[in-house]
Motif scaffolding. Structure first.
Motif, PDB file in Angstrom:
ATOM      1  N   UNK A  73      11.652 112.508 -23.140  1.00 47.34           N
ATOM      2  CA  UNK A  73      10.491 112.317 -22.262  1.00 47.34           C
ATOM      3  C   UNK A  73       9.342 111.656 -23.042  1.00 47.34           C
ATOM      4  N   UNK A  74       9.110 112.122 -24.270  1.00 49.53           N
ATOM      5  CA  UNK A  74       8.073 111.517 -25.104  1.00 49.53           C
ATOM      6  C   UNK A  74       8.462 110.136 -25.576  1.00 49.53           C
ATOM      7  N   UNK A  83       6.744 100.368 -27.999  1.00 45.11           N
ATOM      8  CA  UNK A  83       6.856 101.015 -29.300  1.00 45.11           C
ATOM      9  C   UNK A  83       8.228 101.645 -29.498  1.00 45.11           C
ATOM     10  N   UNK A  84       8.373 102.362 -30.581  1.00 46.16           N
ATOM     11  CA  UNK A  84       9.596 103.093 -30.897  1.00 46.16           C
ATOM     12  C   UNK A  84       9.214 104.292 -31.741  1.00 46.16           C
ATOM     13  N   UNK A  85       9.947 105.376 -31.623  1.00 43.25           N
ATOM     14  CA  UNK A  85       9.672 106.566 -32.427  1.00 43.25           C
ATOM     15  C   UNK A  85      10.967 107.041 -33.081  1.00 43.25           C
ATOM     16  N   UNK A  86      11.071 106.791 -34.383  1.00 41.02           N
ATOM     17  CA  UNK A  86      12.241 107.198 -35.151  1.00 41.02           C
ATOM     18  C   UNK A  86      12.054 108.552 -35.826  1.00 41.02           C
ATOM     19  N   UNK A 242       4.380 112.314 -27.765  1.00 40.06           N
ATOM     20  CA  UNK A 242       5.771 112.261 -28.235  1.00 40.06           C
ATOM     21  C   UNK A 242       5.982 113.234 -29.395  1.00 40.06           C
ATOM     22  N   UNK A 243       5.016 113.298 -30.307  1.00 34.66           N
ATOM     23  CA  UNK A 243       5.122 114.227 -31.426  1.00 34.66           C
ATOM     24  C   UNK A 243       5.069 115.678 -30.967  1.00 34.66           C
ATOM     25  N   UNK A 244       4.154 115.989 -30.041  1.00 42.50           N
ATOM     26  CA  UNK A 244       4.029 117.357 -29.541  1.00 42.50           C
ATOM     27  C   UNK A 244       5.312 117.799 -28.835  1.00 42.50           C
ATOM     28  N   UNK A 245       5.941 116.889 -28.082  1.00 39.06           N
ATOM     29  CA  UNK A 245       7.186 117.227 -27.395  1.00 39.06           C
ATOM     30  C   UNK A 245       8.327 117.419 -28.396  1.00 39.06           C
TER      31      UNK A 245
END
Length: 340
Positions: A73-74, A83-86, A242-245
């Protein structure tokens, strides 16, 4: 003036009209049903057993989907902004060990903090989510304040968060957690948490200014700036969420296995990205839906459980997962080229 009928070719076909009337996620939902039926048939052929009519297996799939889904979800919101979150898998590990260290009971043989045992479950839960929130904020600040590409910024966080988790625990698992804390990961609770989170952000993306702005940023960041949107502010918010999730997923995972370990969350970030892309999120930005991501996560869970059920080697499963990721991105790029 003589009126003439429009050419037949100009009239939308019945199937074209039907396609426009159907919900946007119908196609991916059909793929999910087809995937389930394929594994059901394969189960009877290979093992002479039903794949779907096994309550324990279905519960396991749903629990796996819940953990990955919370992260996805995040990640979906990050992808919408191009963006992208690795880092989410490593953030899970860091949040899990921090939350577990504050959820230990006095029965523990060697508690990390002897003066902080038997705490209310609110404290470790809040600490785990807080750790994820801080990591996400740092990601957002790096992307917006330094101009570092999201891939590099979150790659650095991925390595750092995993290292911090290992340093924090010295490689040892953290166990003897309180019942009030582990209850968060038992039964249907992870699934309930996932659906609440999914419903919340589905509504936020569809009906609030926040959603309107991040779609605008992902569609054309220059136009978003010209129209007066504070792009840096909303990018930081997206990465922080995204980090909190990811932190919440780490808390749920630690509660589910009644332990915190620095090895948790390995490759979860790739699963979350895969779920989002399978669900229709575009790596080009501006496109993505939480409902699609939810279905994508279920498809991923079906693939993992189905291949295990029919006896496909774990290494081969990773190869297939890689092919799925590349194929989904290739299809997305082709779709975007056609639009342009």
């Amino acid at each position: 003036m003589k009126l003439t009928a429009a050419p037949v070719s100009a009239r939308p076909s019945f199937f074209g009209q039907l396609r426009h009337k159907l919900p946007k996620d119908t196609g991916i939902f059909v793929v999910m049903i087809a995937m389930a039926l394929i594994f059901e048939a394969a189960g009877w052929y290979v093992r002479d057993q039903s794949f779907l009519l096994n309550s324990n297996r279905l519960i396991l799939i749903v629990l796996q989907v819940a953990i990955i889904g919370i992260i996805a979800v995040g990640v979906t919101q990050v992808i919408i902004t191009t963006g992208i979150d690795l880092s989410s898998g490593s953030v899970i590990a860091l949040a899990a060990v921090v939350a577990a260290s504050l959820a230990q009971t006095s029965d523990s043989l060697s508690p990390m903090f002897p003066a902080l045992v038997n705490l209310s479950a609110v404290i470790p839960v809040g600490a785990g989510i807080g750790v994820g929130l801080i990591c996400g904020f740092i990601n957002g600040a790096l992307v917006t304040r330094t101009g570092i590409p999201p891939f590099i910024a979150t790659l650095g966080m991925m390595v750092s968060a995993r290292g911090l988790a290992q340093y924090y625990t010295q490689g040892n698992p953290i166990s003897f957690l309180s019942d009030s804390f582990t209850a968060i990961g038992q039964g249907a609770m992870p699934v309930i948490i996932f659906f609440v989170i999914a419903a919340l952000f589905h509504t936020a993306l569809k009906h609030t200014r926040y959603g309107k702005y991040i779609y605008a940023i992902g569609s054309n960041i220059t136009s978003a700036k010209v129209s007066g949107i504070n792009v840096n502010k909303y990018l930081i918010i997206v990465y922080t969420i995204a980090g909190a999730l990811a932190g919440l997923a780490g808390v749920v995972l630690a509660a589910r296995v009644s332990s915190g370990q620095s090895s948790m969350g390995m490759s979860y970030e790739l699963d979350a990205i895969t779920a989002a892309v399978i669900g229709g999120s575009s790596l080009m930005g501006g496109v993505g839906r939480i409902t699609g991501t939810l279905i994508g996560a279920v498809i991923l869970g079906l693939i993992k459980s189905g291949f295990t059920f029919i006896g496909v080697d774990a290494y081969v499963q990773d190869i297939i997962k890689g092919i799925i990721i590349v194929s989904a991105v290739a299809i997305d790029m082709r779709r975007n080229r056609k639009k342009r």
